[in-house]
Design an enzyme around this catalytic site. Structure first.
Site, PDB file in Angstrom:
ATOM      1  N   THR A   1      33.125 -15.281 -10.001  1.00  0.00           N
ATOM      2  CA  THR A   1      33.198 -15.591  -8.562  1.00  0.00           C
ATOM      3  C   THR A   1      34.097 -14.577  -7.840  1.00  0.00           C
ATOM      4  O   THR A   1      33.814 -14.202  -6.699  1.00  0.00           O
ATOM      5  CB  THR A   1      33.705 -17.029  -8.302  1.00  0.00           C
ATOM      6  OG1 THR A   1      34.902 -17.250  -9.049  1.00  0.00           O
ATOM      7  CG2 THR A   1      32.670 -18.071  -8.699  1.00  0.00           C
TER       8      THR A   1
ATOM      9  N   CYS B   1       2.170  -8.578 -22.833  1.00  0.00           N
ATOM     10  CA  CYS B   1       2.172  -7.523 -23.846  1.00  0.00           C
ATOM     11  C   CYS B   1       3.562  -7.194 -24.370  1.00  0.00           C
ATOM     12  O   CYS B   1       3.710  -6.416 -25.309  1.00  0.00           O
ATOM     13  CB  CYS B   1       1.488  -6.258 -23.323  1.00  0.00           C
ATOM     14  SG  CYS B   1       2.511  -5.320 -22.155  1.00  0.00           S
TER      15      CYS B   1
ATOM     16  N   SER C   1      32.077 -25.251 -16.021  1.00  0.00           N
ATOM     17  CA  SER C   1      32.138 -26.702 -15.879  1.00  0.00           C
ATOM     18  C   SER C   1      31.815 -27.387 -17.200  1.00  0.00           C
ATOM     19  O   SER C   1      31.949 -28.600 -17.317  1.00  0.00           O
ATOM     20  CB  SER C   1      31.148 -27.152 -14.798  1.00  0.00           C
ATOM     21  OG  SER C   1      29.830 -26.793 -15.184  1.00  0.00           O
TER      22      SER C   1
ATOM     23  N   HIS D   1      22.908 -16.857 -22.457  1.00  0.00           N
ATOM     24  CA  HIS D   1      21.817 -17.122 -21.513  1.00  0.00           C
ATOM     25  C   HIS D   1      21.079 -15.844 -21.112  1.00  0.00           C
ATOM     26  O   HIS D   1      20.362 -15.825 -20.117  1.00  0.00           O
ATOM     27  CB  HIS D   1      22.340 -17.860 -20.271  1.00  0.00           C
ATOM     28  CG  HIS D   1      22.776 -19.258 -20.581  1.00  0.00           C
ATOM     29  ND1 HIS D   1      23.664 -19.970 -19.812  1.00  0.00           N
ATOM     30  CD2 HIS D   1      22.432 -20.090 -21.608  1.00  0.00           C
ATOM     31  CE1 HIS D   1      23.845 -21.171 -20.344  1.00  0.00           C
ATOM     32  NE2 HIS D   1      23.117 -21.262 -21.440  1.00  0.00           N
TER      33      HIS D   1
END
Ligand code: NAD
Ligand code: ZN
Length: 239
Positions: A29, A134, A194, A123
């Protein structure tokens, strides 16, 4: 954060030989990338009644790819963002051979941009993209330099960011590497997350080392187990 807390953090860092950092959107952030669950995060905005979690899901991607890419380009991709003081300190700690690894839920690539090499991006990252038909790989510019649905130059298939969408499983090998680092760590710093996104959040259960530190603006589920809880800014705490 007071001077005493900062000194306690530096003492733990000093005593550590095999630190691992587990982070989330709050680490970025300060680089100008909004997180999800802060008061000014993306959850506080209205996207025609949809939440970021709905839009960034596997089913939404396949059913509404044009809307997915509009949202993704506008809110998830920040190519101009630069590493902040937290990223820079973690690079120093890796160079000093204190930090064994970074396990991050972030897809922004800022830890690698700061210079860290032992990064487990559970992630995925915005910098890796591939054709769903492909498999041809594409750089980020394929997404940012197009509008609507990005298409493969070879077969016309949809080019999908290699980020883990809600409803998709993280890469097995990245998860195994992250588990291994966490199991071997003597200190774990959990910051800017969190701890609500699974299976990422549960990874910290693999940590059995000496010192658990939590640095977060809001309370987290790991606070009870922590030796040190810093309720403040992660960039400031690590600077
Ligand atoms: P989250 O938004 O659920 O939680 C972020 C937490 O960080 C909050 O508790 C907030 O209080 C705290 N925080 C925010 N700024 C902080 C700061 N400067 N210092 C200390 N604490 C701060 O984020 P999450 O737990 O990472 O889960 C969100 C999911 O969304 C993740 O899976 C992640 O992949 C994705 N995401 C990634 C990015 C990114 O790549 N930068 C940005 C938004 C969302
Ligand atoms: Zn293709």
């Amino acid at each position: 954060m007071d001077a005493e807390q900062k000194a306690a953090l530096e003492k733990i860092i000093d005593l550590s030989r095999r630190m691992v950092f587990f982070g989330g959107a709050g680490v970025s952030t300060a680089s100008g990338i909004p997180d999800f669950r802060s008061a000014d995060g993306l959850y506080a905005r209205d996207f025609d009644g949809l939440t970021p979690e709905m839009i960034l899901s596997k089913s939404f991607f396949y059913l509404h790819p044009a809307e997915f890419f509009d949202f993704y380009r506008a809110y998830m991709v920040h190519p101009a963002a630069q590493p902040n003081a937290a990223h820079r300190r973690l690079y120093q700690l890796e160079r000093q051979d204190k930090l064994r690894g970074i396990v991050t839920q972030n897809i922004d690539g800022l830890h690698r941009q700061a210079g860290n090499r032992r990064v487990y991006e559970i992630h995925g990252t915005i910098y890796e993209n591939a054709c769903i038909d492909c498999g041809a790989p594409y750089p980020l510019e394929k997404i940012t330099g197009s509008s609507g649905i990005p298409r493969c130059d070879h077969c016309g298939g949809v080019v999908k960011p290699s980020v883990v969408l809600y409803g998709e499983a993280p890469d097995k090998y990245v998860m195994m590497g992250a588990c291994r680092e966490l199991s071997n760590a003597d200190t774990l710093i959990v910051a800017g997350t969190s701890l609500t996104v699974e299976p990422a959040a549960s990874l910290i259960k693999y940590f059995t080392g000496k010192h658990l530190v939590v640095i977060n603006r809001e309370p987290t589920l790991a606070d009870d187990r922590a030796d040190l809880v810093i309720r403040g800014d992660v960039a400031e705490a690590l600077a």
